[in-house]
Design a protein around this motif. Structure first.
Motif, PDB file in Angstrom:
ATOM      1  N   ASP A 147      -6.351  41.255  -0.515  1.00 45.22           N
ATOM      2  CA  ASP A 147      -6.881  42.510   0.008  1.00 45.22           C
ATOM      3  C   ASP A 147      -5.832  43.609  -0.144  1.00 45.22           C
ATOM      4  O   ASP A 147      -4.711  43.480   0.362  1.00 45.22           O
TER       5      ASP A 147
ATOM      6  N   ASP B 233      -5.770  46.373   1.327  1.00 44.02           N
ATOM      7  CA  ASP B 233      -5.470  46.931   2.644  1.00 44.02           C
ATOM      8  C   ASP B 233      -4.456  46.084   3.409  1.00 44.02           C
ATOM      9  O   ASP B 233      -3.937  46.514   4.440  1.00 44.02           O
TER      10      ASP B 233
ATOM     11  N   SER C  54      -3.154  51.999  -5.409  1.00 47.24           N
ATOM     12  CA  SER C  54      -3.133  51.369  -4.083  1.00 47.24           C
ATOM     13  C   SER C  54      -1.738  51.506  -3.488  1.00 47.24           C
ATOM     14  O   SER C  54      -0.827  52.038  -4.113  1.00 47.24           O
TER      15      SER C  54
ATOM     16  N   ASN D  26       0.710  55.030   1.207  1.00 48.07           N
ATOM     17  CA  ASN D  26      -0.451  54.582   0.456  1.00 48.07           C
ATOM     18  C   ASN D  26      -1.081  55.774  -0.248  1.00 48.07           C
ATOM     19  O   ASN D  26      -1.393  56.777   0.382  1.00 48.07           O
TER      20      ASN D  26
END
Length: 686
Positions: free
Chosen positions: A67, A69, A87, A389
């Protein structure tokens, strides 16, 4: 000769040892193995090119299919085999391996040296997997091994590097990140051992003190490298952590006890020595000296000294190279008043809200894309954090680039009648007040991984076969001890003599930067190739950039290939004839200055208008459509004149939009690009 070299070395050492650190003892340098003979060099062929690579950020915790995140460390998601483009994840080792393999196959035999501007460890951005100093050392050791594997020379242990590599410390190469105490320290001892193939032995004592040094990358006219050289090219690896505003362990460059002050004194003495030797110089570091309304990287005292030093030694400085920001861009620093433009020419009537730190505070931001300015009478600036990010920092990057645009707009041309008159009398002096810094984009795929190959002028340095020209008489003169020892600590930088012509950053001469080629890796394409090869479902609807061809379903290759994003030699938008300050000021003006009506108080245009405007491309199909132009009363006016003006405005908009798209390595879509125009026009923050 050797007696002089010893004296010069002791004087230089004294500059960095002006103030001792309590409780620390001198180090025994003979504990470090260094086989390199700095003064002896085999005949070399010059290619006139060097590689700039920065911000590798390898991450051994990266997991394919995790992931994004979760920093690509856990869970299930879209983290690609080669990396997670656009990302906040760091670089998988698969990408590091293949990047160096591509460099070895495509660049190794075409470059003269490498500048490597730091951050070779992962970010400390996952609370579940905190970094340690041991991990940072391990990651840097792995990166060093890749450099040595590609650019080393295993057949000659006395000269470990076939292609010189000059590294510098990044703010993530230390623990904790950003914070570096004055040396000597465990950290400097570790890095002097880690970089023993890169640091000349006569620079060990300097590096132990402050983690900065210089290395000769092109031999002098006498064929020698290091202290015995006459001429050639030298790269200075600066420790920008001692200038960095986020390093709370130090306090600027004004106090003698501060490591930033000592580094500036060392730099002053060494640049004076390089001038005496007839050498040219590259200055490089990790954190660039950005100073706009949205970003101030360095302590003000360090910024001012650096700009002043750069102006005074403009006759020998070739260029300035940095990383850290992850954005492809450049910056101009004005030495005229040693102040950034937004402090010299702040607009009246603009309201802003400051935080306790003095930085203009953010008010509104969404988590995706760009937002329109909330109110025309109120402007807020969000500080740009390049390590955040990208999904969260896109808006702050927008603010930073627009603040850079405003700074450029205030610098690139004289504005008053006196300035116009002064410019017309001596244009070279106008250009020489500016310092140009190149900021390279990164390997870490915040956007797309990138590499940059710089080309410099070797006319007169090499023969028709590219072999270095050597003058044996210079070696005899040097051994006679004709050089002067550098002056004492505390001397003020002396400018070049009045008879000295403009330096290599201002006029084309040996070592002048001529062009660069920007390479990028389309991770979206290669991740989809990998997925298809391994029976994973590829992204069906992803959009490659227009110049990218469709994936060849019959000839898949597991190897990645970097592609040319743009080459300044052939680029039809930037139209850089070379990489001198003059050319970049033309580019900056074409980016930011619209064709506005003349001020009635001024009877003539600036002396630079014609020079700048001739480079604007207005003949493309996009700008040749007929226009119906009317005045306020509805009557037709001089259509041809306004058409030309409109074309130039459109062309300048095209240059700016291209600059923004390249800043993000083409990783932003057209909708986001449009919002840069909205933000610039509707919210004029200063």
């Amino acid at each position: 000769m050797w007696a002089f070299i010893a004296v010069a070395t002791l004087v230089a050492a004294g500059a960095v040892s002006a103030t001792s650190v309590p409780g620390q003892k001198p180090l025994h340098l003979n504990a470090v193995h260094q086989p390199k003979k700095h003064n002896d060099v085999a005949p070399r062929k010059l290619h006139g090119r060097f590689l700039h690579i920065t911000d590798l950020h390898p991450d051994l915790n990266y997991k394919h299919g995790s992931d994004i995140d979760e920093k690509c460390h856990r869970g299930k998601g879209d983290a690609g085999h080669w990396g997670a483009e656009k990302s906040g994840c760091d670089t998988p080792w698969t990408l590091i391996n293949e990047t160096f393999k591509w460099i070895e196959e495509n660049l190794k035999d075409q470059i003269d040296f490498v500048i490597w501007t730091g951050d070779s460890a992962r970010h400390d951005n996952d609370v579940k997997i905190p970094r340690s100093d041991a991990e940072i050392y391990k990651l840097n050791k792995m990166a060093v091994d890749k450099m040595v594997d590609v650019f080393g020379n295993s057949s000659d242990p006395e000269i470990p590097m076939t292609v010189p590599v000059v590294p510098t410390l990044g703010n993530n190469d230390i623990y904790p990140h950003n914070i570096m105490m004055p040396g000597p320290s465990k950290l400097t001892r570790e890095y002097v051992e880690l970089w023993k193939e890169f640091i000349p032995q006569d620079q060990f004592h300097v590096f132990q003190k402050g983690a900065y040094f210089w290395q000769q990358v092109v031999p002098g006219k006498n064929g020698m490298m290091g202290p015995g050289s006459r001429g050639g090219l030298v790269a200075f690896s600066l420790n920008t952590l001692y200038f960095f505003g986020s390093n709370k362990a130090v306090d600027g460059c004004d106090t003698k006890s501060e490591p930033g002050y000592e580094q500036m004194e060392w730099l002053n003495i060494q640049l004076a020595l390089m001038r005496e030797r007839g050498s040219k110089v590259i200055l490089m570091g990790h954190v660039p000296p950005a100073w706009t309304s949205a970003k101030m990287n360095w302590d003000e005292s360090c910024w001012k000294k650096y700009v002043l030093w750069s102006r005074q030694y403009r006759d020998i400085i070739v260029g300035h190279f940095y990383g850290h920001m992850n954005l492809d861009h450049f910056m101009l620093l004005d030495s005229h008043e040693l102040k950034p433009p937004h402090l010299k020419n702040s607009n009246k009537g603009k309201k802003s809200k400051k935080s306790d730190s003095g930085i203009l505070a953010p008010r509104r931001r969404s988590l995706s894309g760009f937002d329109r300015c909330p109110a025309r009478e109120v402007c807020h600036v969000e500080e740009f954090h390049p390590e955040a990010n990208p999904k969260l920092s896109l808006s702050s990057a927008e603010t930073y680039l627009n603040s850079l645009r405003k700074a450029l707009k205030q610098m690139v041309a004289p504005k008053t009648e006196d300035e116009v008159s002064s410019f017309n009398k001596n244009a070279d002096k106008f250009y020489e007040r500016y310092v140009l810094a190149h900021v390279g984009p990164s390997i870490v795929p915040n956007y797309f991984p990138t590499l940059r190959v710089m080309e410099y002028n070797i006319t007169g340095l090499a023969n028709g076969k590219g072999m270095l020209n050597i003058d044996p008489d210079l070696e005899v003169d040097l051994q006679a001890g004709t050089e002067k020892a550098p002056k004492d600590e505390g001397m003020q930088p002396e400018p070049p003599s009045k008879s000295t012509p403009p330096g290599p950053a201002y006029s084309v001469q040996p070592f002048t930067l001529l062009s660069y080629t920007q390479y990028f890796l389309n991770l979206t394409k290669y991740n989809d190739i990998y997925k298809s090869q391994h029976d994973e479902k590829p992204h069906i609807n992803y959009e490659l950039r227009k110049r990218d061809t469709e994936i060849d379903q019959k000839n898949w290759k597991s190897r990645i290939q970097f592609e040319v994003e743009y080459d300044t030699k052939t680029d039809k938008v930037y139209k850089l004839k070379d990489l001198t300050v003059r050319s970049y000021i033309k580019l900056a003006r074409n980016m930011v200055v619209p064709q506005e009506k003349k001020d009635k108080s001024s009877s003539k245009d600036l002396g630079t208008d014609t020079d700048f405007d001739e480079d604007i491309d207005t003949d493309t199909d996009e700008y040749t459509k007929d226009m119906k132009v009317k005045d306020d009363d509805g009557f037709d006016v001089d259509k041809n004149k306004k058409k030309r003006k409109h074309k130039k405005n459109k062309a300048r908009s095209k240059v700016w939009r291209t600059f923004i798209k390249r800043a993000f390595v083409g990783a932003i879509d057209d909708d986001d690009l449009e919002q840069f125009e909205v933000k610039r026009e509707e919210c004029e923050c200063t």
